[in-house]
Design an enzyme around this catalytic site. Structure first.
Site, PDB file in Angstrom:
ATOM      1  CE1 TYR A 157     -20.913  34.517  29.581  1.00  0.00           C
ATOM      2  CE2 TYR A 157     -20.015  33.678  27.535  1.00  0.00           C
ATOM      3  CZ  TYR A 157     -19.867  33.961  28.869  1.00  0.00           C
ATOM      4  OH  TYR A 157     -18.681  33.694  29.495  1.00  0.00           O
TER       5      TYR A 157
ATOM      6  CB  SER B 236     -16.543  28.270  35.234  1.00  0.00           C
ATOM      7  OG  SER B 236     -16.124  29.588  34.929  1.00  0.00           O
ATOM      8  CG  ASN B 237     -15.977  31.964  37.846  1.00  0.00           C
ATOM      9  OD1 ASN B 237     -15.066  32.764  37.668  1.00  0.00           O
ATOM     10  ND2 ASN B 237     -16.987  31.840  36.983  1.00  0.00           N
TER      11      ASN B 237
ATOM     12  CG  LEU C 145      -6.557  40.529  26.321  1.00  0.00           C
ATOM     13  CD1 LEU C 145      -6.931  41.201  25.007  1.00  0.00           C
ATOM     14  CD2 LEU C 145      -5.108  40.060  26.306  1.00  0.00           C
TER      15      LEU C 145
ATOM     16  CE  LYS D 233     -15.998  41.635  24.933  1.00  0.00           C
ATOM     17  NZ  LYS D 233     -16.867  42.611  25.626  1.00  0.00           N
TER      18      LYS D 233
END
Length: 283
Positions: A59, A147-148, A198, A238
């Protein structure tokens, strides 16, 4: 200025169930790279009651997240802080170096959770977890995560890591429920963590979610986050603005009934928002 949580909302939120010490609602920080907005957003979130902050080497904002934690009145030991090592840096030596750089950039002595960001490129279950296990022994991280990962990769990770895999972070929301991934995660006693909870905003205006939201006079975001919580999944939406941070936080006081939960469970949609070519489901 947005409406701040009421005393009752804060009390309810602070009583939120926790998954093995990890707060079940956190603040995601993907794409938060503005040098003024990001530290303020983290500080605002912590002041509102959030105690779980998620970032990543990829990030490029760990220093800004760290600044926000320092600016807040919340003690570092009260913040569950997670970061991730990018796919190009998962060889043994690179992973060790990147983890040390991460805590330096965050301005902390250690992180609470260190994830393998993607099982791709330099990822090798033997060498990657040799590094991650060593980082636990060194005290750079308290816990390791993935993750993933797809179900078969979860199995391999568990087999190769000496320390328990604490959490698995993957895209999950009412429009991509990931039943097989959730089941494989939970079978190994790993905490499921949802990013993009979301659906990048697509939960807004969805007929089923909107109907439930209308019945409670709340947003579809609150409904989606409440559904994840009720299904045992930690969410890290986020948000940078105070209004969105508050709306997400207020989901902790929303209780959905069995019929509403079942209606969401029955959605037959597979709307993946994060779908890079290197994603393991594309291999």
């Amino acid at each position: 200025m947005s409406e701040k949580p009421t005393g009752d909302e804060v009390a309810t939120a602070n009583d939120c169930p926790r998954a093995s010490g990890m707060p079940m609602l956190g603040m995601g920080t993907w794409q938060l790279t503005d040098e003024e907005v990001t530290p303020e957003a983290v500080e605002t979130a912590l002041g509102m009651g959030y105690r779980h902050i998620d970032t990543a080497r990829g990030y490029g904002n760990e220093h800004l997240v760290g600044d926000g934690i320092k600016r807040s009145s919340v003690d570092r030991e009260d913040v569950f802080l997670a970061t991730k090592i990018w796919k190009s840096d998962l060889g043994y030596e690179d992973a060790i170096e990147q983890a040390h750089d991460a805590v330096d950039d965050l301005g902390v002595e250690k992180v609470d959770l260190l994830y393998v960001h993607w099982p791709a490129e330099a990822y090798d279950p033997v060498e990657t977890f040799r590094a991650f296990d060593e980082l636990v022994e060194e005290g750079v991280t308290d816990r390791i995560g993935i993750s993933n990962f797809e179900p078969e990769q979860i199995e391999a990770a568990v087999d190769h890591a000496d320390h328990d895999i604490f959490a698995h972070q993957f895209e999950c929301h009412p429009l991509l429920q990931q039943d097989a991934v959730r089941e494989a995660t939970e079978e190994h006693g790993i905490e499921p963590v949802a990013y993009s909870p979301l659906a990048r905003g697509d939960v807004f205006g969805h007929e089923v979610l909107s109907d439930i939201a209308g019945d409670h006079t709340v947003s579809e975001a609150r409904v989606s986050l409440a559904w994840l919580r009720e299904r045992g999944v930690t969410a890290i939406p986020k948000a940078s603005g105070e209004a969105h941070l508050h709306d997400n936080w207020a989901s902790l006081s929303l209780q959905l009934n069995d019929g509403e939960l079942d209606a969401i469970d029955e959605l037959d949609e597979h709307d993946r928002k994060v779908d890079p070519e290197f994603g393991p489901w594309n291999q």
